[in-house]
Write a protein that holds these residues in place. Sequence first.
Motif, PDB file in Angstrom:
ATOM      1  N   GLY A  79       0.791  -1.224   0.000  1.00  0.00           N
ATOM      2  CA  GLY A  79       0.000   0.000   0.000  1.00  0.00           C
ATOM      3  C   GLY A  79       0.822   1.272   0.000  1.00  0.00           C
ATOM      4  N   ASP A  80       2.134   1.159  -0.198  1.00  0.00           N
ATOM      5  CA  ASP A  80       3.005   2.342  -0.206  1.00  0.00           C
ATOM      6  C   ASP A  80       3.166   2.822  -1.643  1.00  0.00           C
ATOM      7  N   GLU A  81       2.216   3.591  -2.122  1.00  0.00           N
ATOM      8  CA  GLU A  81       2.211   4.051  -3.506  1.00  0.00           C
ATOM      9  C   GLU A  81       3.416   4.930  -3.825  1.00  0.00           C
ATOM     10  N   ILE A  82       3.750   5.838  -2.906  1.00  0.00           N
ATOM     11  CA  ILE A  82       4.851   6.767  -3.155  1.00  0.00           C
ATOM     12  C   ILE A  82       6.159   6.013  -3.351  1.00  0.00           C
ATOM     13  N   LEU A  83       6.420   5.045  -2.481  1.00  0.00           N
ATOM     14  CA  LEU A  83       7.654   4.271  -2.602  1.00  0.00           C
ATOM     15  C   LEU A  83       7.674   3.478  -3.902  1.00  0.00           C
ATOM     16  N   ALA A  84       6.550   2.859  -4.255  1.00  0.00           N
ATOM     17  CA  ALA A  84       6.482   2.084  -5.500  1.00  0.00           C
ATOM     18  C   ALA A  84       6.808   2.968  -6.702  1.00  0.00           C
ATOM     19  N   VAL A  85       6.228   4.150  -6.743  1.00  0.00           N
ATOM     20  CA  VAL A  85       6.462   5.080  -7.852  1.00  0.00           C
ATOM     21  C   VAL A  85       7.906   5.564  -7.847  1.00  0.00           C
ATOM     22  N   ASP A  86       8.432   5.893  -6.684  1.00  0.00           N
ATOM     23  CA  ASP A  86       9.825   6.367  -6.601  1.00  0.00           C
ATOM     24  C   ASP A  86      10.807   5.304  -7.086  1.00  0.00           C
ATOM     25  N   LEU A  87      10.568   4.064  -6.702  1.00  0.00           N
ATOM     26  CA  LEU A  87      11.454   2.978  -7.113  1.00  0.00           C
ATOM     27  C   LEU A  87      11.395   2.751  -8.624  1.00  0.00           C
ATOM     28  N   LEU A  88      10.181   2.831  -9.167  1.00  0.00           N
ATOM     29  CA  LEU A  88      10.021   2.642 -10.608  1.00  0.00           C
ATOM     30  C   LEU A  88      10.610   3.822 -11.380  1.00  0.00           C
TER      31      LEU A  88
END
Length: 209
Positions: free
Chosen positions: A71-80
């Motif tokens: 549920g950590d959208e920000i982290l997922a986007v930052d990593l991608l």
Amino acid sequence: MELAYYSDYAVRLVNTEQPERGSDSLTSVEAVRELFGPAQQAARRATDSDVTRLRAVRARLRAVFEAAAAGDEILAVDLLNALMMEFPVSPQISGHEYRDEDGRPNWHMHIADQAANATAGFTATACMGLAFHLTELGVDRLGICEAAPCRHVYLDTSTNRSRRYCSDRCATRANVAAYRARKRLESERSARTGRTADATQESSAGTDR
């Protein structure tokens, strides 16, 4: 640009490893080439070095799925985003492969293969496809199979965002395990209830005497 198809590149790469089972199928140049599917021209450039490179990318892509599943959208986007900065794409207009009824090209966007090596080309394509999937359908569409010990990732394309498993096989296995667990719990409850009833009867009998 078949971005929905390209997003599957990321899934295929991540799923070459089963962390909980200690298995890894990404061990040879042949395994690298298989990841490309029909993109044989790009696959021909693969070397032994791409095995190590793609394993490193695989760990970073799994981290994207894990962040999304948590549920950590920000982290997922930052990593991608970090991956896409490192492995940029070169888009171009293509139409030579498809023709309409009048024989005219069906112009569409295509990712040009100008990468320095097989890993760079594969990663750029995978990340672009995954980014399209994430932005168009939502971060919560990136999932990790809930059927332990499987940790395969998947892209949820269900209409009601209900997918929880990577395959029908894992779904069946999880349902069977849940059914058996319920039956076991019911049996244990019945046994406890029976023992309680017996104890009550014995106590009543003792009181009557």
